[in-house]
Design a protein around this motif. Structure first.
Motif, PDB file in Angstrom:
ATOM      1  N   ARG A  93      22.606   9.621  29.725  1.00  0.00           N
ATOM      2  CA  ARG A  93      24.004   9.185  29.858  1.00  0.00           C
ATOM      3  C   ARG A  93      24.738   9.991  30.925  1.00  0.00           C
ATOM      4  NH1 ARG A  93      25.824   7.994  23.600  1.00  0.00           N
ATOM      5  NH2 ARG A  93      24.778   5.983  23.457  1.00  0.00           N
ATOM      6  N   ILE A  94      24.466  11.267  30.978  1.00  0.00           N
ATOM      7  CA  ILE A  94      25.097  12.102  32.008  1.00  0.00           C
ATOM      8  C   ILE A  94      24.590  11.694  33.388  1.00  0.00           C
ATOM      9  CG2 ILE A  94      25.242  14.457  32.920  1.00  0.00           C
ATOM     10  CD1 ILE A  94      25.312  15.374  29.936  1.00  0.00           C
ATOM     11  N   LYS A  95      23.285  11.450  33.507  1.00  0.00           N
ATOM     12  CA  LYS A  95      22.726  10.997  34.785  1.00  0.00           C
ATOM     13  C   LYS A  95      23.315   9.650  35.180  1.00  0.00           C
ATOM     14  CE  LYS A  95      18.253  13.307  34.830  1.00  0.00           C
ATOM     15  NZ  LYS A  95      16.794  13.124  34.838  1.00  0.00           N
ATOM     16  N   GLU A  96      23.466   8.751  34.206  1.00  0.00           N
ATOM     17  CA  GLU A  96      24.038   7.437  34.477  1.00  0.00           C
ATOM     18  C   GLU A  96      25.447   7.563  35.050  1.00  0.00           C
ATOM     19  OE1 GLU A  96      25.047   3.264  32.164  1.00  0.00           O
ATOM     20  OE2 GLU A  96      25.103   5.146  31.043  1.00  0.00           O
ATOM     21  N   ALA A  97      26.255   8.421  34.451  1.00  0.00           N
ATOM     22  CA  ALA A  97      27.624   8.607  34.934  1.00  0.00           C
ATOM     23  C   ALA A  97      27.629   9.130  36.367  1.00  0.00           C
ATOM     24  CB  ALA A  97      28.383   9.559  34.006  1.00  0.00           C
ATOM     25  N   LYS A  98      26.725  10.061  36.674  1.00  0.00           N
ATOM     26  CA  LYS A  98      26.649  10.611  38.032  1.00  0.00           C
ATOM     27  C   LYS A  98      26.191   9.557  39.034  1.00  0.00           C
ATOM     28  CE  LYS A  98      25.840  15.413  36.752  1.00  0.00           C
ATOM     29  NZ  LYS A  98      24.908  16.548  36.804  1.00  0.00           N
ATOM     30  N   ILE A  99      25.212   8.754  38.639  1.00  0.00           N
ATOM     31  CA  ILE A  99      24.701   7.699  39.531  1.00  0.00           C
ATOM     32  C   ILE A  99      25.781   6.656  39.795  1.00  0.00           C
ATOM     33  CG2 ILE A  99      23.084   5.756  39.676  1.00  0.00           C
ATOM     34  CD1 ILE A  99      21.046   7.603  38.192  1.00  0.00           C
ATOM     35  N   LEU A 100      26.482   6.240  38.746  1.00  0.00           N
ATOM     36  CA  LEU A 100      27.557   5.257  38.916  1.00  0.00           C
ATOM     37  C   LEU A 100      28.667   5.804  39.817  1.00  0.00           C
ATOM     38  CD1 LEU A 100      27.794   3.798  35.314  1.00  0.00           C
ATOM     39  CD2 LEU A 100      27.032   2.603  37.383  1.00  0.00           C
ATOM     40  N   GLU A 101      28.990   7.071  39.645  1.00  0.00           N
ATOM     41  CA  GLU A 101      30.014   7.678  40.494  1.00  0.00           C
ATOM     42  C   GLU A 101      29.570   7.662  41.960  1.00  0.00           C
ATOM     43  OE1 GLU A 101      32.502  11.842  41.052  1.00  0.00           O
ATOM     44  OE2 GLU A 101      30.915  11.749  39.557  1.00  0.00           O
ATOM     45  N   ARG A 102      28.338   8.006  42.211  1.00  0.00           N
ATOM     46  CA  ARG A 102      27.833   8.027  43.589  1.00  0.00           C
ATOM     47  C   ARG A 102      27.797   6.623  44.180  1.00  0.00           C
ATOM     48  NH1 ARG A 102      28.298   9.681  48.239  1.00  0.00           N
ATOM     49  NH2 ARG A 102      26.443   9.729  49.507  1.00  0.00           N
ATOM     50  N   LEU A 103      27.391   5.627  43.404  1.00  0.00           N
ATOM     51  CA  LEU A 103      27.373   4.241  43.885  1.00  0.00           C
ATOM     52  C   LEU A 103      28.790   3.770  44.234  1.00  0.00           C
ATOM     53  CD1 LEU A 103      24.756   2.635  41.489  1.00  0.00           C
ATOM     54  CD2 LEU A 103      24.527   2.967  43.955  1.00  0.00           C
ATOM     55  N   ARG A 104      29.770   4.196  43.441  1.00  0.00           N
ATOM     56  CA  ARG A 104      31.165   3.845  43.766  1.00  0.00           C
ATOM     57  C   ARG A 104      31.609   4.532  45.056  1.00  0.00           C
ATOM     58  NH1 ARG A 104      31.589   4.568  38.108  1.00  0.00           N
ATOM     59  NH2 ARG A 104      31.733   2.565  37.087  1.00  0.00           N
ATOM     60  N   GLU A 105      31.198   5.783  45.237  1.00  0.00           N
ATOM     61  CA  GLU A 105      31.533   6.490  46.475  1.00  0.00           C
ATOM     62  C   GLU A 105      30.937   5.773  47.685  1.00  0.00           C
ATOM     63  OE1 GLU A 105      30.043  10.440  45.893  1.00  0.00           O
ATOM     64  OE2 GLU A 105      31.707  11.015  44.594  1.00  0.00           O
ATOM     65  N   LEU A 106      29.756   5.213  47.512  1.00  0.00           N
ATOM     66  CA  LEU A 106      29.087   4.479  48.584  1.00  0.00           C
ATOM     67  C   LEU A 106      29.615   3.040  48.711  1.00  0.00           C
ATOM     68  CD1 LEU A 106      25.426   5.656  47.939  1.00  0.00           C
ATOM     69  CD2 LEU A 106      26.930   6.382  49.809  1.00  0.00           C
ATOM     70  N   GLU A 107      30.544   2.703  47.804  1.00  0.00           N
ATOM     71  CA  GLU A 107      31.165   1.387  47.761  1.00  0.00           C
ATOM     72  C   GLU A 107      30.154   0.270  47.573  1.00  0.00           C
ATOM     73  OE1 GLU A 107      33.745   1.092  51.162  1.00  0.00           O
ATOM     74  OE2 GLU A 107      35.075   2.651  50.404  1.00  0.00           O
TER      75      GLU A 107
END
Length: 109
Positions: A93-107
């Motif tokens: 779950r922590i990894k998922e949150a980090k991955i989703l945040e990075r994908l949003r940063e990459l738009e």
């Protein structure tokens, strides 16, 4: 290189106050943003950045709650497979949150 998070510009007491408001779950995102914009060092916080931070904070909270529930379960001898699985789930779950945040940063999303 990604921009520095608005949270990094907050001092410890400001960050603690923000985290407490998020954890209390009373404020809407817009109310949090209005409060945050009144805090020194956070005038550049965007609604989307705050939303990402809130999601990540809540995901970590859910993972910790799940872990705490599992640790409280009685161990009936031998290995506690449930505990091992909950630890793995919390990590995911922590990894998922980090991955989703990075994908949003990459738009991307």
């Amino acid at each position: 290189m990604a921009r520095k998070s608005f949270v990094a510009n907050l001092n410890a007491s400001q960050r603690d106050a923000l985290n407490q408001r998020i954890d209390d779950g009373v404020d809407t995102l817009d109310e949090l943003l209005l409060w945050l914009r009144g805090v020194d060092g956070s005038e550049f916080a965007s609604r989307s950045a705050l939303g990402r931070y809130v999601q990540k904070r809540r995901a970590r909270g859910r993972a910790l709650e799940s872990l705490a529930e599992t640790v409280a379960m009685p161990d009936e001898g031998g290995s506690n497979e449930a505990l091992d699985l909950m630890l793995e789930l919390a990590t995911l779950r922590i990894k998922e949150a980090k991955i989703l945040e990075r994908l949003r940063e990459l738009e991307v999303i």
